[in-house]
Design a protein around this motif. Sequence first.
Motif, PDB file in Angstrom:
ATOM      1  N   SER A 157       0.801  -1.219   0.000  1.00 22.08           N
ATOM      2  CA  SER A 157       0.000   0.000   0.000  1.00 22.08           C
ATOM      3  C   SER A 157       0.834   1.269   0.000  1.00 22.08           C
ATOM      4  CB  SER A 157      -0.901   0.037   1.228  1.00 22.08           C
ATOM      5  OG  SER A 157      -1.720  -1.092   1.243  1.00 22.08           O
ATOM      6  N   ARG A 158       1.927   1.242   0.757  1.00 23.37           N
ATOM      7  CA  ARG A 158       2.763   2.442   0.844  1.00 23.37           C
ATOM      8  C   ARG A 158       4.162   2.041   1.280  1.00 23.37           C
ATOM      9  NH1 ARG A 158      -0.008   4.687   6.380  1.00 23.37           N
ATOM     10  NH2 ARG A 158       0.876   3.073   7.708  1.00 23.37           N
ATOM     11  N   MET A 159       5.113   2.915   0.958  1.00 21.43           N
ATOM     12  CA  MET A 159       6.494   2.727   1.418  1.00 21.43           C
ATOM     13  C   MET A 159       6.712   3.623   2.619  1.00 21.43           C
ATOM     14  SD  MET A 159       7.782   0.464  -0.437  1.00 21.43           S
ATOM     15  CE  MET A 159       9.367   0.565   0.360  1.00 21.43           C
TER      16      MET A 159
ATOM     17  N   LEU B 123      13.144  -3.213   2.264  1.00 21.20           N
ATOM     18  CA  LEU B 123      12.106  -2.228   1.985  1.00 21.20           C
ATOM     19  C   LEU B 123      11.158  -2.284   3.181  1.00 21.20           C
ATOM     20  CD1 LEU B 123      11.055  -3.115  -1.683  1.00 21.20           C
ATOM     21  CD2 LEU B 123      12.569  -1.276  -0.943  1.00 21.20           C
ATOM     22  N   HIS B 124      10.794  -1.142   3.697  1.00 17.31           N
ATOM     23  CA  HIS B 124       9.841  -1.084   4.807  1.00 17.31           C
ATOM     24  C   HIS B 124       8.534  -0.543   4.230  1.00 17.31           C
ATOM     25  CE1 HIS B 124      13.044  -1.912   7.695  1.00 17.31           C
ATOM     26  NE2 HIS B 124      13.789  -1.211   6.865  1.00 17.31           N
ATOM     27  N   HIS B 125       7.540  -1.408   4.160  1.00 17.87           N
ATOM     28  CA  HIS B 125       6.281  -1.073   3.497  1.00 17.87           C
ATOM     29  C   HIS B 125       5.103  -1.415   4.391  1.00 17.87           C
ATOM     30  CE1 HIS B 125       5.852  -5.390   2.781  1.00 17.87           C
ATOM     31  NE2 HIS B 125       7.109  -5.370   2.354  1.00 17.87           N
ATOM     32  N   SER B 126       3.940  -1.045   3.941  1.00 17.96           N
ATOM     33  CA  SER B 126       2.700  -1.419   4.616  1.00 17.96           C
ATOM     34  C   SER B 126       1.860  -2.219   3.638  1.00 17.96           C
ATOM     35  CB  SER B 126       1.926  -0.182   5.074  1.00 17.96           C
ATOM     36  OG  SER B 126       2.711   0.583   5.957  1.00 17.96           O
ATOM     37  N   VAL B 127       1.107  -3.165   4.162  1.00 17.01           N
ATOM     38  CA  VAL B 127       0.199  -3.970   3.345  1.00 17.01           C
ATOM     39  C   VAL B 127      -1.220  -3.757   3.856  1.00 17.01           C
ATOM     40  CG1 VAL B 127       1.930  -5.706   2.749  1.00 17.01           C
ATOM     41  CG2 VAL B 127       0.526  -6.045   4.766  1.00 17.01           C
ATOM     42  N   GLY B 128      -2.180  -3.973   2.970  1.00 10.63           N
ATOM     43  CA  GLY B 128      -3.584  -3.798   3.332  1.00 10.63           C
ATOM     44  C   GLY B 128      -4.119  -2.486   2.792  1.00 10.63           C
TER      45      GLY B 128
ATOM     46  N   ARG C 161       7.610 -10.267   3.946  1.00 11.62           N
ATOM     47  CA  ARG C 161       6.804 -10.508   5.142  1.00 11.62           C
ATOM     48  C   ARG C 161       5.453  -9.840   4.948  1.00 11.62           C
ATOM     49  NH1 ARG C 161      11.959 -10.240   6.336  1.00 11.62           N
ATOM     50  NH2 ARG C 161      12.846 -11.720   7.799  1.00 11.62           N
ATOM     51  N   GLY C 162       4.413 -10.547   5.290  1.00 11.18           N
ATOM     52  CA  GLY C 162       3.062 -10.020   5.151  1.00 11.18           C
ATOM     53  C   GLY C 162       2.162 -10.608   6.218  1.00 11.18           C
ATOM     54  N   TRP C 163       2.493 -10.326   7.465  1.00 10.97           N
ATOM     55  CA  TRP C 163       1.677 -10.866   8.533  1.00 10.97           C
ATOM     56  C   TRP C 163       0.319 -10.197   8.529  1.00 10.97           C
ATOM     57  CZ3 TRP C 163       2.667 -15.239  10.822  1.00 10.97           C
ATOM     58  CH2 TRP C 163       3.962 -15.728  10.727  1.00 10.97           C
ATOM     59  N   PRO C 164      -0.733 -10.940   8.803  1.00  9.30           N
ATOM     60  CA  PRO C 164      -0.747 -12.227   9.490  1.00  9.30           C
ATOM     61  C   PRO C 164      -0.602 -13.445   8.585  1.00  9.30           C
ATOM     62  CG  PRO C 164      -2.979 -11.451   9.255  1.00  9.30           C
ATOM     63  CD  PRO C 164      -2.080 -10.395   8.666  1.00  9.30           C
ATOM     64  N   ALA C 165      -0.505 -13.280   7.284  1.00 11.57           N
ATOM     65  CA  ALA C 165      -0.439 -14.442   6.392  1.00 11.57           C
ATOM     66  C   ALA C 165       0.867 -15.214   6.548  1.00 11.57           C
ATOM     67  CB  ALA C 165      -0.621 -14.009   4.941  1.00 11.57           C
ATOM     68  N   GLY C 166       1.979 -14.527   6.811  1.00 12.87           N
ATOM     69  CA  GLY C 166       3.266 -15.196   6.954  1.00 12.87           C
ATOM     70  C   GLY C 166       4.311 -14.570   6.067  1.00 12.87           C
ATOM     71  N   THR C 167       5.338 -15.352   5.723  1.00 11.63           N
ATOM     72  CA  THR C 167       6.393 -14.865   4.845  1.00 11.63           C
ATOM     73  C   THR C 167       6.395 -15.676   3.559  1.00 11.63           C
ATOM     74  OG1 THR C 167       8.079 -16.331   5.756  1.00 11.63           O
ATOM     75  CG2 THR C 167       7.849 -14.162   6.788  1.00 11.63           C
ATOM     76  N   ALA C 168       6.882 -15.022   2.510  1.00 12.95           N
ATOM     77  CA  ALA C 168       6.954 -15.676   1.204  1.00 12.95           C
ATOM     78  C   ALA C 168       8.348 -15.470   0.620  1.00 12.95           C
ATOM     79  CB  ALA C 168       5.916 -15.101   0.254  1.00 12.95           C
ATOM     80  N   ARG C 169       8.780 -16.431  -0.144  1.00 20.74           N
ATOM     81  CA  ARG C 169      10.008 -16.291  -0.924  1.00 20.74           C
ATOM     82  C   ARG C 169       9.578 -15.944  -2.346  1.00 20.74           C
ATOM     83  NH1 ARG C 169      15.614 -18.399  -0.144  1.00 20.74           N
ATOM     84  NH2 ARG C 169      14.763 -18.517   1.939  1.00 20.74           N
ATOM     85  N   VAL C 170      10.163 -14.889  -2.870  1.00 27.05           N
ATOM     86  CA  VAL C 170       9.806 -14.389  -4.198  1.00 27.05           C
ATOM     87  C   VAL C 170      11.079 -14.293  -5.031  1.00 27.05           C
ATOM     88  CG1 VAL C 170       8.737 -12.508  -5.490  1.00 27.05           C
ATOM     89  CG2 VAL C 170       7.963 -13.011  -3.156  1.00 27.05           C
ATOM     90  N   ARG C 171      11.077 -14.929  -6.188  1.00 23.85           N
ATOM     91  CA  ARG C 171      12.223 -14.882  -7.098  1.00 23.85           C
ATOM     92  C   ARG C 171      11.775 -14.232  -8.403  1.00 23.85           C
ATOM     93  NH1 ARG C 171      13.392 -20.177  -7.534  1.00 23.85           N
ATOM     94  NH2 ARG C 171      14.544 -20.051  -5.594  1.00 23.85           N
TER      95      ARG C 171
ATOM     96  N   LEU D  24      -6.859  -0.366   7.810  1.00 17.46           N
ATOM     97  CA  LEU D  24      -6.325  -1.656   8.279  1.00 17.46           C
ATOM     98  C   LEU D  24      -4.988  -1.947   7.605  1.00 17.46           C
ATOM     99  CD1 LEU D  24      -9.670  -3.651   8.101  1.00 17.46           C
ATOM    100  CD2 LEU D  24      -8.647  -2.560  10.112  1.00 17.46           C
ATOM    101  N   LEU D  25      -3.968  -1.203   7.985  1.00 15.50           N
ATOM    102  CA  LEU D  25      -2.632  -1.364   7.420  1.00 15.50           C
ATOM    103  C   LEU D  25      -1.719  -2.079   8.406  1.00 15.50           C
ATOM    104  CD1 LEU D  25      -2.196   2.175   5.878  1.00 15.50           C
ATOM    105  CD2 LEU D  25      -2.410   0.034   4.624  1.00 15.50           C
ATOM    106  N   ILE D  26      -0.876  -2.940   7.881  1.00 16.05           N
ATOM    107  CA  ILE D  26       0.108  -3.640   8.695  1.00 16.05           C
ATOM    108  C   ILE D  26       1.485  -3.256   8.170  1.00 16.05           C
ATOM    109  CG2 ILE D  26       1.035  -5.898   9.330  1.00 16.05           C
ATOM    110  CD1 ILE D  26      -1.848  -6.986   8.914  1.00 16.05           C
ATOM    111  N   ASP D  27       2.352  -2.769   9.064  1.00 19.14           N
ATOM    112  CA  ASP D  27       3.716  -2.415   8.680  1.00 19.14           C
ATOM    113  C   ASP D  27       4.567  -3.669   8.641  1.00 19.14           C
ATOM    114  OD1 ASP D  27       2.945   0.211   8.576  1.00 19.14           O
ATOM    115  OD2 ASP D  27       3.772   0.741  10.537  1.00 19.14           O
TER     116      ASP D  27
END
Length: 146
Positions: free
Chosen positions: A33-35, A49-54, A80-90, A58-61
């Motif tokens: 959503s934002r950096m 990168l320090h970002h927010s999701v959602g 990282r995208g809690w509460p879902a967890g972490t993902a590896r992205v290539r 209802l934003l999660i840093d």
Amino acid sequence: MSTTTRRIHATPEQVWEVLCDGWLYPLWVVGASRMRDVEESWPQVGAKLHHSVGTWPLLIDDNTEVLEARPPSLLELKARGWPAGTARVRLRLDAVGTETEVTIEEDVEDGPGRLMPKPLRDLQLGWRNVESLRRLAYVVEGRVAG
């Protein structure tokens, strides 16, 4: 891993230039959503990168960390995208003539998202990454044309 590919009308170096600008991350990554901050060493290994999701309010840093970087052909991230967890992205960038074939491979590494059956995870990640690559193409091709 869920795998999604798209051809972008630009060189790998031009695509890499956009990936190197961490401030552009929410323009093309679905869900970001934002950096809040981009570490100066981005995209070197260990940089974040320090970002927010959602969506507001209802934003999660959270953050995304570089695991491997081989300019201009490979960027591997731990998102990282809690509460879902972490993902590896290539992200792989392969030159095809004057264009670039960009491939995103992604899967959940840990957290509650890992409980979702793999076929459902792949479907969800595939939809998201089709749109992410569409957005990345808009950003890269818009810069090349401009």
